[in-house]
Scaffold this motif. Structure first.
Motif, PDB file in Angstrom:
ATOM      1  N   PRO A 205       0.846  -1.213   0.000  1.00 50.71           N
ATOM      2  CA  PRO A 205       0.000   0.000   0.000  1.00 50.71           C
ATOM      3  C   PRO A 205       0.872   1.250   0.000  1.00 50.71           C
ATOM      4  CG  PRO A 205      -0.833  -1.594   1.582  1.00 50.71           C
ATOM      5  CD  PRO A 205       0.473  -2.135   1.090  1.00 50.71           C
ATOM      6  N   MET A 206       0.284   2.338  -0.559  1.00 57.36           N
ATOM      7  CA  MET A 206       1.089   3.538  -0.778  1.00 57.36           C
ATOM      8  C   MET A 206       1.675   4.086   0.515  1.00 57.36           C
ATOM      9  SD  MET A 206       2.303   5.513  -3.008  1.00 57.36           S
ATOM     10  CE  MET A 206       3.159   7.080  -3.013  1.00 57.36           C
ATOM     11  N   LEU A 207       0.874   4.222   1.555  1.00 58.95           N
ATOM     12  CA  LEU A 207       1.358   4.813   2.786  1.00 58.95           C
ATOM     13  C   LEU A 207       2.392   3.927   3.467  1.00 58.95           C
ATOM     14  CD1 LEU A 207       1.128   7.186   4.671  1.00 58.95           C
ATOM     15  CD2 LEU A 207      -0.735   6.018   5.866  1.00 58.95           C
ATOM     16  N   ILE A 208       2.110   2.604   3.498  1.00 59.95           N
ATOM     17  CA  ILE A 208       3.079   1.678   4.087  1.00 59.95           C
ATOM     18  C   ILE A 208       4.385   1.716   3.311  1.00 59.95           C
ATOM     19  CG2 ILE A 208       3.556  -0.752   4.555  1.00 59.95           C
ATOM     20  CD1 ILE A 208       1.619   0.491   6.458  1.00 59.95           C
ATOM     21  N   ARG A 209       4.286   1.833   2.006  1.00 62.73           N
ATOM     22  CA  ARG A 209       5.485   1.880   1.172  1.00 62.73           C
ATOM     23  C   ARG A 209       6.341   3.096   1.525  1.00 62.73           C
ATOM     24  NH1 ARG A 209       6.433  -0.248  -4.016  1.00 62.73           N
ATOM     25  NH2 ARG A 209       7.997   0.896  -5.211  1.00 62.73           N
ATOM     26  N   GLU A 210       5.690   4.267   1.674  1.00 62.63           N
ATOM     27  CA  GLU A 210       6.443   5.475   1.988  1.00 62.63           C
ATOM     28  C   GLU A 210       7.088   5.394   3.370  1.00 62.63           C
ATOM     29  OE1 GLU A 210       7.094   8.049   0.095  1.00 62.63           O
ATOM     30  OE2 GLU A 210       6.017   7.211  -1.616  1.00 62.63           O
ATOM     31  N   ILE A 211       6.321   4.890   4.348  1.00 63.03           N
ATOM     32  CA  ILE A 211       6.836   4.844   5.718  1.00 63.03           C
ATOM     33  C   ILE A 211       8.014   3.887   5.825  1.00 63.03           C
ATOM     34  CG2 ILE A 211       6.281   4.189   8.089  1.00 63.03           C
ATOM     35  CD1 ILE A 211       3.457   5.204   7.600  1.00 63.03           C
ATOM     36  N   VAL A 212       7.813   2.669   5.370  1.00 65.19           N
ATOM     37  CA  VAL A 212       8.855   1.658   5.533  1.00 65.19           C
ATOM     38  C   VAL A 212      10.091   2.008   4.707  1.00 65.19           C
ATOM     39  CG1 VAL A 212       9.406  -0.782   5.232  1.00 65.19           C
ATOM     40  CG2 VAL A 212       7.161  -0.103   6.073  1.00 65.19           C
ATOM     41  N   LEU A 213       9.884   2.462   3.477  1.00 65.36           N
ATOM     42  CA  LEU A 213      11.028   2.771   2.629  1.00 65.36           C
ATOM     43  C   LEU A 213      11.833   3.941   3.196  1.00 65.36           C
ATOM     44  CD1 LEU A 213      12.461   1.973   0.037  1.00 65.36           C
ATOM     45  CD2 LEU A 213      11.047   3.630  -1.190  1.00 65.36           C
ATOM     46  N   THR A 214      11.156   4.945   3.761  1.00 66.13           N
ATOM     47  CA  THR A 214      11.870   6.090   4.345  1.00 66.13           C
ATOM     48  C   THR A 214      12.733   5.656   5.519  1.00 66.13           C
ATOM     49  OG1 THR A 214      10.097   7.577   3.669  1.00 66.13           O
ATOM     50  CG2 THR A 214      11.593   8.358   5.379  1.00 66.13           C
ATOM     51  N   PHE A 215      12.163   4.809   6.382  1.00 66.93           N
ATOM     52  CA  PHE A 215      12.940   4.368   7.537  1.00 66.93           C
ATOM     53  C   PHE A 215      14.032   3.375   7.153  1.00 66.93           C
ATOM     54  CE2 PHE A 215       9.365   6.105   9.920  1.00 66.93           C
ATOM     55  CZ  PHE A 215      10.038   6.745  10.941  1.00 66.93           C
ATOM     56  N   LEU A 216      13.807   2.605   6.101  1.00 65.79           N
ATOM     57  CA  LEU A 216      14.876   1.727   5.633  1.00 65.79           C
ATOM     58  C   LEU A 216      16.048   2.547   5.080  1.00 65.79           C
ATOM     59  CD1 LEU A 216      13.019  -1.247   3.903  1.00 65.79           C
ATOM     60  CD2 LEU A 216      14.282  -1.264   6.045  1.00 65.79           C
ATOM     61  N   MET A 217      15.754   3.646   4.395  1.00 60.09           N
ATOM     62  CA  MET A 217      16.837   4.496   3.915  1.00 60.09           C
ATOM     63  C   MET A 217      17.585   5.140   5.080  1.00 60.09           C
ATOM     64  SD  MET A 217      16.867   3.983   0.789  1.00 60.09           S
ATOM     65  CE  MET A 217      18.186   5.133   0.478  1.00 60.09           C
ATOM     66  N   ALA A 218      16.854   5.483   6.145  1.00 56.51           N
ATOM     67  CA  ALA A 218      17.537   5.980   7.334  1.00 56.51           C
ATOM     68  C   ALA A 218      18.452   4.909   7.920  1.00 56.51           C
ATOM     69  CB  ALA A 218      16.513   6.430   8.367  1.00 56.51           C
ATOM     70  N   PHE A 273      14.966  10.620  13.108  1.00 56.28           N
ATOM     71  CA  PHE A 273      14.154  11.816  13.330  1.00 56.28           C
ATOM     72  C   PHE A 273      13.849  12.502  12.009  1.00 56.28           C
ATOM     73  CE2 PHE A 273      15.507  12.262  17.959  1.00 56.28           C
ATOM     74  CZ  PHE A 273      14.233  11.980  18.426  1.00 56.28           C
ATOM     75  N   ALA A 274      14.873  12.607  11.152  1.00 56.77           N
ATOM     76  CA  ALA A 274      14.661  13.240   9.847  1.00 56.77           C
ATOM     77  C   ALA A 274      13.655  12.461   9.012  1.00 56.77           C
ATOM     78  CB  ALA A 274      15.990  13.358   9.109  1.00 56.77           C
ATOM     79  N   ALA A 275      13.725  11.118   9.073  1.00 59.89           N
ATOM     80  CA  ALA A 275      12.754  10.307   8.334  1.00 59.89           C
ATOM     81  C   ALA A 275      11.344  10.537   8.851  1.00 59.89           C
ATOM     82  CB  ALA A 275      13.144   8.834   8.446  1.00 59.89           C
ATOM     83  N   ALA A 276      11.199  10.589  10.183  1.00 59.51           N
ATOM     84  CA  ALA A 276       9.867  10.816  10.755  1.00 59.51           C
ATOM     85  C   ALA A 276       9.333  12.194  10.377  1.00 59.51           C
ATOM     86  CB  ALA A 276       9.929  10.662  12.270  1.00 59.51           C
ATOM     87  N   PHE A 277      10.183  13.222  10.458  1.00 58.60           N
ATOM     88  CA  PHE A 277       9.736  14.570  10.121  1.00 58.60           C
ATOM     89  C   PHE A 277       9.465  14.719   8.629  1.00 58.60           C
ATOM     90  CE2 PHE A 277      12.169  16.222  14.025  1.00 58.60           C
ATOM     91  CZ  PHE A 277      11.090  15.915  14.833  1.00 58.60           C
ATOM     92  N   ASN A 278      10.070  13.872   7.824  1.00 61.32           N
ATOM     93  CA  ASN A 278       9.775  13.890   6.395  1.00 61.32           C
ATOM     94  C   ASN A 278       8.407  13.298   6.093  1.00 61.32           C
ATOM     95  OD1 ASN A 278      10.460  14.331   3.628  1.00 61.32           O
ATOM     96  ND2 ASN A 278      10.845  12.124   3.443  1.00 61.32           N
ATOM     97  N   LEU A 279       7.953  12.380   6.944  1.00 60.15           N
ATOM     98  CA  LEU A 279       6.670  11.716   6.715  1.00 60.15           C
ATOM     99  C   LEU A 279       5.502  12.416   7.396  1.00 60.15           C
ATOM    100  CD1 LEU A 279       7.796   7.999   7.160  1.00 60.15           C
ATOM    101  CD2 LEU A 279       7.152   9.109   5.015  1.00 60.15           C
ATOM    102  N   LEU A 280       5.730  13.018   8.547  1.00 62.23           N
ATOM    103  CA  LEU A 280       4.629  13.553   9.346  1.00 62.23           C
ATOM    104  C   LEU A 280       3.828  14.647   8.636  1.00 62.23           C
ATOM    105  CD1 LEU A 280       6.222  13.616  12.904  1.00 62.23           C
ATOM    106  CD2 LEU A 280       4.393  12.138  12.069  1.00 62.23           C
TER     107      LEU A 280
END
Length: 739
Positions: A205-218, A273-280
């Protein structure tokens, strides 16, 4: 490494899922519509329209509309429109007060925003649930770690090649560090492909994809920092032999272990933190809410930095007071950064940040380059890297760091180079001129470092030294002496030229007309020239002395009452070191005729006195024999051009016959040989019964008033001293009139 990456990742996911237990169902938005919203907000035309609307709202003076606006909208306008903020706060204190008021107003609104975030994320994760998502993330991280381990096993030959590189040569150390850096890059790519790459293979799913991929890059960033630090610092857990010598920086094992422990953790927390602030923001947190959350993140980062600073080990160069003072200064620096963030002084924050980080990076780079490329050990012949190469690497990295810092500051301050060209305001002209000044200064520094390195390489060492010539003789290399004479003067002239050109270009870049300035400087130069004729005379005389090659560094010269060895030059004077130690600084205009006693050859003439009953022919043969023996002596034969021989009888002295002796040698070779000659000559004369007379005093015809008329006068010590002094004065006077 898995634990280091997974713990902050779980914390970040939990932060996104945090919120009240009850969520409003009306806040849920279908994922497809969220995707459309993101695409619409990324449209450049929409961004331009929104910016125009904000500017129009900022210029509006309708008081009722402003009074009825919501706190969130008012705060957003205050941040987005600097003009409005300037009208609302005429001073820095007013802006700080307004910023703190925004924080206080936003705190009660955060629970509702987190409720919307939780509702939206739970809607998209309803099929798997939070625990299932966390398990999937852990699985993908484990896949990345497994692929990294496989890469580690497959690249064993490359690791053995890195280990086999010599640590005693600069090239070997550079290959070690470069190999470790390349090897770390391979491991980072393996981890990224195994975690984020494997995740991208599946349909999510789109939202799960963005969240998990952002934190994996972190997680990839955290792992990359850890691996690169291991390559540069070589901590003790790697069990590398002689790790201190193969590091990229001259630090101890304790310091390397300390920063390898803390820096990956600090960077990891910052990355998540940067990943979370990028998603919030995309999940419903507005700008004011992000500002409040960033304060909590800033406090966590401040706490981690202070822990790392206060627990760092002491170095050998730091005493107790120096270490404590540095610790308190660093603590004050990070506290000031934190306070600037709280007060909303973001411009000052980034300036303060760059003012410390940029010089630190430049100093560490310089130390690292000089440490890695230092000369090799004596066992391998001390191989070296050319100074030009070291200067190019050092200044090149410094230039990249300064330009990168300027670019980042321009980005965070919202400066656009194209808009700066289009606008004709005073501020934009000043900023553009400052950028040009920085670029010119960097280019001048880079060019001067190259020139200086070339000159130092040509000089080779600081002072000329004796070398072995074609015949095995230790002589002063004329070419090297000539270089040591001219190159320092050329270096000073080039430095003055570079400084003048750089200053003129800087003035031209900020809009100052340099044509009249150059003309005025020419007129002033003529006036100063007339008023400083002595200095001009010294400079011109020095130029002609150098063109005539009258003397070089390391040669012994005499001029008037000055004599000594030439040590160095300037544009107007020469420094002579007397053989007794004093250093004379003589302007070229006062030097006059120069007697150079270190060129080609020298002839030394001295006297030997024998008794009046001496066989002169026998004495001549003995002198010639000893001169030939010394000419064949290995210690002196390379200095002798013509051996010691007797020229003839110089005169009949007061107490013996004075024989004239001469010898021709290379400069500096006659002094020690003459002492050896006197020792051998005395022994030879003694064996042949030849007397070496010395002055004696016979006193006759003097009467003692207390005794008989012909009684001898008593010789007192005072009388003996007076007679000896009179005889010595006569000899000195006579010696001064002969060669």
């Amino acid at each position: 490494m898995f634990a280091l990456i997974a713990r902050p990742l779980i914390f970040g996911i939990a932060l996104l899922l945090a919120g009240p237990a009850q969520a409003q169902s009306s806040a849920t938005v279908p994922p497809e519509r969220v995707k459309q919203l993101f695409e619409l907000l990324d449209d450049p035309s929409v961004k331009a329209w929104m910016a125009e609307q904000r500017n129009q709202d900022a210029g509006s003076t309708a008081a009722p509309a402003g009074a009825e606006a919501s706190p969130a909208n008012a705060s957003s306008d205050a941040v987005a429109a600097p003009g409005q903020m300037n009208m609302m706060a005429s001073s820095t204190l007013d802006r700080i007060k307004h910023h703190i008021e925004r924080i206080v107003r936003t705190l009660p609104l955060l629970p509702g925003q987190f409720a919307r975030v939780r509702a939206q994320t739970m809607e998209d994760m309803s099929s798997k649930g939070p625990v299932g998502v966390l398990v999937l993330i852990a699985i993908f991280i484990a896949v990345g770690v497994a692929l990294t381990w496989a890469t580690y096993r497959l690249t064993r030959p490359f690791r053995l090649w890195i280990i086999a590189q010599p640590k005693d040569t600069p090239i070997g150390r550079a290959k070690k560090i470069g190999g470790r850096t390349l090897y770390s890059s391979l491991l980072i790519v393996s981890f990224a492909l195994g975690s984020a790459g494997a995740f991208m293979l599946f349909d999510w799913p789109m939202l799960i994809r963005e969240i998990v991929l952002t934190f994996l890059m972190a997680a990839v960033v955290t792992a990359g920092v850890r691996m690169y630090l291991a390559a540069m610092l070589v901590p003790s857990f790697m069990h590398v032999e002689n790790a201190v010598e193969v590091r990229a920086l001259p630090i101890t094992n304790e310091t390397a272990d300390h920063w390898f422990y803390w820096l990956p953790r600090i960077v990891g927390v910052f990355a998540f933190f940067a990943a979370a602030f990028n998603l919030l923001p995309g999940l419903g947190i507005d700008q004011d809410g992000m500002m409040v959350l960033s304060l909590g993140a800033d406090f966590v980062m401040l706490f981690l930095w202070l822990l790392a600073i206060w627990r760092r080990p002491r170095t050998r160069r730091d005493d107790g007071h120096g270490h404590t003072a540095a610790t308190w200064l660093l603590t004050a620096y990070f506290v000031v950064l934190f306070l600037e963030r709280i007060a909303g002084l973001y411009t000052w924050f980034w300036f303060t940040f760059a003012a410390f980080v940029l010089p630190l990076a430049i100093v560490l780079t310089q130390r690292g380059v000089n440490f890695v490329l230092r000369p090799g050990s004596e066992d391998v012949g001390r191989p070296t890297i050319p100074a030009v190469t070291i200067a190019v690497i050092d200044r090149g990295i410094r230039m990249i760091l300064i330009l990168a810092a300027a670019y980042l500051l321009a980005r965070v301050w919202g400066l656009d180079m194209q808009s700066m060209r289009d606008r004709d305001t005073t501020t934009m002209l000043i900023l553009s001129g400052l950028i040009n000044v920085v670029v010119i200064a960097l280019a001048a520094d880079f060019g001067w470092s190259i020139i200086k390195a070339l000159i130092e390489r040509k000089l080779g060492i600081h002072t000329p030294h004796a070398v072995i010539g074609e015949e095995g003789i230790l002589t002063l290399d004329p070419h090297q002496a000539r270089l040591h004479t001219l190159l320092p003067i050329i270096q000073n002239i080039l430095l003055a030229v570079i400084i003048v050109m750089a200053v003129l270009m800087m003035l031209a870049s900020i809009g100052i007309q340099i044509g009249p300035l150059i003309a005025g400087a020419g007129v002033v130069g003529v006036a100063v020239g007339f008023g400083a004729q002595t200095i001009v005379k010294d400079v011109i005389s020095g130029v002609f002395y150098l063109l005539d090659d009258a003397f070089r560094v390391g040669e012994y010269i005499s001029s008037g009452s000055y004599r000594g060895t030439v040590e160095s030059f300037s544009l107007r004077s020469v420094k002579l070191r007397h053989h007794r130690g004093p250093l004379f600084t003589i302007p070229f205009g006062e030097l006059g005729a120069v007697q150079n006693q270190s060129r080609d050859w020298v002839t030394d003439k001295f006297n030997v006195t024998v008794g009046y009953d001496t066989d002169i022919e026998l004495a001549r043969k003995l002198i010639k024999r000893i001169g030939l023996e010394l000419a064949e002596d290995p210690e002196f034969k390379h200095w002798v051009i013509e051996p010691i021989k007797m020229q003839g009888v110089q005169e009949f002295g007061e107490y013996g016959i004075v024989l004239r002796v001469k010898v021709t040698t290379r400069p500096g070779g006659a002094f020690s040989m003459k002492g050896r000659f006197f020792l051998r000559l005395r022994q030879a004369f003694k064996e042949q019964g030849i007397e070496l007379p010395f002055p004696t005093v016979h006193i006759q015809g003097m009467q003692n008033p207390h005794e008989a008329e012909n009684a001898p006068l008593e010789i007192t010590p005072e009388l003996r001293m007076a007679v000896a002094q009179s005889h010595t004065n006569r000899r000195r006077k006579k010696a001064g009139t002969t060669e």
